[in-house]
Structures are given as C-alpha cells and as structure tokens.
Design a protein around this motif. Structure first.
Motif, short mmCIF file in Angstrom:
data_model
loop_
_atom_site.label_atom_id
_atom_site.label_comp_id
_atom_site.label_asym_id
_atom_site.label_seq_id
_atom_site.Cartn_x
_atom_site.Cartn_y
_atom_site.Cartn_z
N TRP A 29 0.88 -1.29 0.05
CA TRP A 29 0.06 0.04 -0.11
C TRP A 29 0.95 1.31 -0.02
N THR A 30 0.36 2.50 0.24
CA THR A 30 0.85 3.57 -0.31
C THR A 30 2.08 3.83 1.00
N GLY A 31 1.80 3.46 2.24
CA GLY A 31 2.53 3.56 3.30
C GLY A 31 3.93 2.94 3.16
N ASP A 32 3.93 2.06 2.19
CA ASP A 32 5.21 1.27 2.03
C ASP A 32 6.23 2.14 1.06
N LEU A 33 5.79 3.05 0.49
CA LEU A 33 6.60 4.04 -0.51
C LEU A 33 7.59 4.67 0.34
N ALA A 72 -2.13 -2.62 11.35
CA ALA A 72 -0.61 -2.91 11.90
C ALA A 72 0.28 -2.21 10.67
N LYS A 73 -0.20 -2.26 9.43
CA LYS A 73 0.55 -1.55 8.47
C LYS A 73 0.55 -0.09 8.87
N GLU A 74 -0.47 0.72 9.19
CA GLU A 74 -0.57 2.04 9.65
C GLU A 74 0.32 2.58 10.46
N LEU A 75 0.73 1.42 11.36
CA LEU A 75 1.74 1.87 12.57
C LEU A 75 3.27 1.88 12.03
N THR A 76 3.55 1.33 10.89
CA THR A 76 4.93 1.42 10.20
C THR A 76 4.90 2.21 8.92
N ALA A 77 3.88 2.75 8.53
CA ALA A 77 3.73 3.48 7.34
C ALA A 77 4.70 4.79 7.40
N THR A 78 5.10 5.21 5.92
CA THR A 78 6.06 6.45 6.04
C THR A 78 5.22 7.54 6.14
N HIS A 79 5.69 8.60 6.80
CA HIS A 79 4.90 9.64 6.63
C HIS A 79 6.12 10.90 6.30
N ASP A 116 -3.21 17.13 2.27
CA ASP A 116 -2.08 16.78 3.11
C ASP A 116 -1.30 15.56 2.14
N GLN A 117 -0.08 15.93 1.38
CA GLN A 117 0.24 15.08 0.49
C GLN A 117 1.24 13.74 1.09
N SER A 118 1.31 13.93 2.64
CA SER A 118 2.09 12.86 3.24
C SER A 118 0.88 11.73 3.54
N GLU A 119 -0.20 12.04 3.54
CA GLU A 119 -1.40 11.39 3.71
C GLU A 119 -1.23 9.82 2.80
N ASN A 120 -1.43 8.55 3.83
CA ASN A 120 -1.14 7.29 3.16
C ASN A 120 -2.79 6.95 2.91
#
Length: 372
Positions: free
Chosen positions: A312-316, A363-370, A343-347
């Motif tokens: 998902w987007t949080g993996d970028l 769980a993925k949200e906890l490790t997502a990039t911001h 907010d261009q940092s939003e996943n």
C-alpha cells in the motif's frame, strides 16, 4: 472449444457464464437480459474462436497487449433502493464519462451499458471480444453493441463501449477513450461529449501507482516481475517514476502514466470530479443527484486488481514519494481543490473496493512512512 476475449483484464467467470463458440458458422453471446445472440461466421469468429483445452476466459489488453488478472465478483447483486427508483427523463443524467486509465472507468462503462450482476458482467466481456477484434469493422462493432443493449432502454454507451473511441490517437498512440479529450479530433469529441457534463474519477497518485504495480499488466500500467516476486512496491513505483522522468513512458502502457490533470484540461475536459477514494459511493451519489436513477454500481460489480495484497501507499519511502509529487504536482493540487485532500503525506487505500486495502491495515498504519 473456448472463447478468447480481447479486452483489458482476466475475469474469472465460470464456464457457464462464458460465451461459447457453438459451431464453425456462428458465435453465441448472452444479451443483457439473458437472450441468445448470434453473429454469423466471418472475421470476428475466426479471430475469437479457437481450439483450447483450458476453461474460462483469456483476455488481452484492449488496444495495448496482453493483460494479467483483474478480478470481479460474479455473484448476482440484489437491486438497491437507489437503482429501483423512478426512471430519469435522461438515463445518463446529462452526464458523459471521461475515462482516466486505472480509475474504474471500465466498471462505470459496464454498469452504464448493462447494469449490475453477473449477467451484465458476462455480456460486457462478450461484447468487448468483438469490439477489440483486430479484424472487426466499426459497423460490426456497433452492431454488437446495439444488439446487446437495445433491449435495455436505459443503456448508456460510454468509453470502451463506444466503437468510435477505439481508434488510436495521433497524439498519444493510445485508444481515444484512454486519451485526454483535448487531444481528440474535434468531430469525434463533439459527437461523444456533445453538450453533456463531463465527469471522471480523480485518484490519489500514490494509491493509483500501487494499483498499477499490483495489477502487473504488461501493457496497461506495466509489468514489474522483478519487484512483484517480493512484493517490493517501493522499488517498482520508483522505477515507474524514474522511467517517466527520463521520457521513456510518457504515453506508454495505455496512457496510464499521463497525469490525471490533463483529462481536466480544455477543451473537452472533466467538469465534475468524482472522488475515487470513496468509490463506488461517490459515483452513485453523482448519478442519483443527476437523476440517472437506473445507473448504479454495486460492490460486486467492481473490476479491481489483486496480488501483493499487503502492499500500500505507506510502503513507499520518502524518496519515491518525492518523485511521485514531482511528476503529479497538478494531480495533488486537484485533490486539494476538489476534495480538500491537501496533506500530501497522507497514506490512503480504497475501503469501498474489495482487496484494495491491506488486510492488516491497522498494523500497516503503525509502520507507514509519513513524508513532509
């Protein structure tokens, strides 16, 4: 004997739902209400019918090349209250679709022409076989469309259901229905768009690129086997962006990398943006507001990608996201202007579409990039 379809994706329907090559002299299709439709032997049949020990459907990318699996649930959908209301004076609500690739345009076109449920889906793919046969004439293609839709007075012919839009653009090299309207021949654009209000889906660029990676379709969004093997979505999206910035993929892969903002440019640009993040509810809301009461998309009708379901987007990472922002700067501005997504940092992921969010999203949200 099995039927080879030429279209954009592999639909896993059972053999009973597939059109059949009943003999060497005719091809039998199912109409939008289950009636049998026969097309006489000719170039279409020769192109579509062949010996095949396999079961199901093999679909080829429309106007581009071979396609990988895109799934759709084939179970019939129960009519909803919105779909059962009084017919509108104009079935299309005065709307016309501008099809941005990888934004569920096929799903919308399918529902507009044939409604909801497994029979509608089967009919759509059946007709796509003829529309995309390299030997079919425009007249034969229109005959297939008219024969399968004329029994339904509420049928609407948008996007890849319109044979006039299958021609390749002299500007992009893509089918017209995948090409921004500003590049269409004026006479074709005026005939299709007319005086109707042009609408189209607008999608988060990060999430859209993740969907292209997961689709892994060689000539529609691109195939990235070296990254798919390990579900390395970050590596794949970074390659997509570096290739684009190097000028290698401007109009490649079915125009999937063309910025969505170009489809909003005049002339013949999108006037009403539909929030892809809230699809299909956002589209259904527009149809209801415009009085297109028989145009409705159930969740089961949506054609969507599968594979690498945890991506998902949080993996970028931030470097990759910076490249995406560089390429799609106008798309992000549109998201802010149209929907308040500033907010261009939003996943994000599509919670209204099956399998478009990781099953372990919390769980993925906890490790997502911001990234700022």
């Amino acid at each position: 004997m099995a039927l080879r379809f030429v279209t954009t994706s592999l639909l896993a329907l059972g053999a009973s739902a597939a059109p059949s090559c009943a003999s060497s002299s005719s091809i039998e299709l199912a109409g939008s209400r289950g009636e049998k439709l026969n097309f006489e032997e000719g170039a279409i049949v020769k192109a579509l019918c062949e010996e095949d020990a396999g079961v199901g459907l093999v679909l080829l990318q429309s106007g581009a090349g071979r396609a990988r699996a895109i799934s759709a649930t084939s179970a019939p959908a129960a009519p909803t209250a919105a779909a059962a209301t009084t017919k509108a004076a104009a079935p299309d609500g005065g709307l016309v679709l501008a099809h941005i690739p990888f934004n569920f345009g096929q799903t919308v076109a399918k529902a507009a022409a044939y409604g909801t449920g497994s029979q509608a889906t089967a009919t759509y793919w059946s007709v796509q076989a003829i529309l995309n046969s390299p030997t079919a004439s425009t007249a034969e293609r229109w005959a297939a469309v008219n024969k399968t839709t004329k029994s339904n007075n509420d049928s609407i012919v948008w996007s890849d259901m319109n044979p006039d839009l299958l021609a390749l653009s002299n500007v992009t090299g893509c089918p017209l229905y995948f090409t921004p309207g500003k590049y269409w021949p004026t006479e074709v654009a005026e005939a299709y768009f007319g005086n109707k209000t042009i609408f189209g889906m607008l999608r988060d660029p990060y999430e859209r690129l993740v969907a292209m990676f997961r689709g892994n379709i060689a000539n529609y969004g691109g195939s990235y086997p070296e990254f798919v093997a390990t579900c390395d979505v970050n590596g794949a999206v970074r390659k997509m962006m570096t290739d684009y910035l190097a000028g290698h993929t401007t109009h490649s892969f079915g125009c999937t990398f063309v910025p969505q903002s170009e489809y909003f440019d005049a002339p013949f640009g999108i006037e009403i943006a539909v929030d892809n993040r809230l699809f299909p509810d956002s589209a259904n809301k527009l149809f209801a507001e415009r009085g297109a009461n028989n145009l409705f998309i159930n969740t089961e009708d949506i054609l969507h990608v599968t594979g690498c379901e945890n991506s998902w987007t949080g993996d970028l990472d931030c470097e990759t996201k910076a490249l995406v922002k560089q390429v799609y700067v106008r798309d992000f501005k549109l998201l802010c202007e149209k929907f308040g997504y500033c907010d261009q940092s939003e996943n994000t992921c599509l919670k209204g579409v099956p399998q478009m969010c990781p099953p372990n999203l919390t769980a993925k949200e906890l490790t997502a990039t911001h990234c700022v």
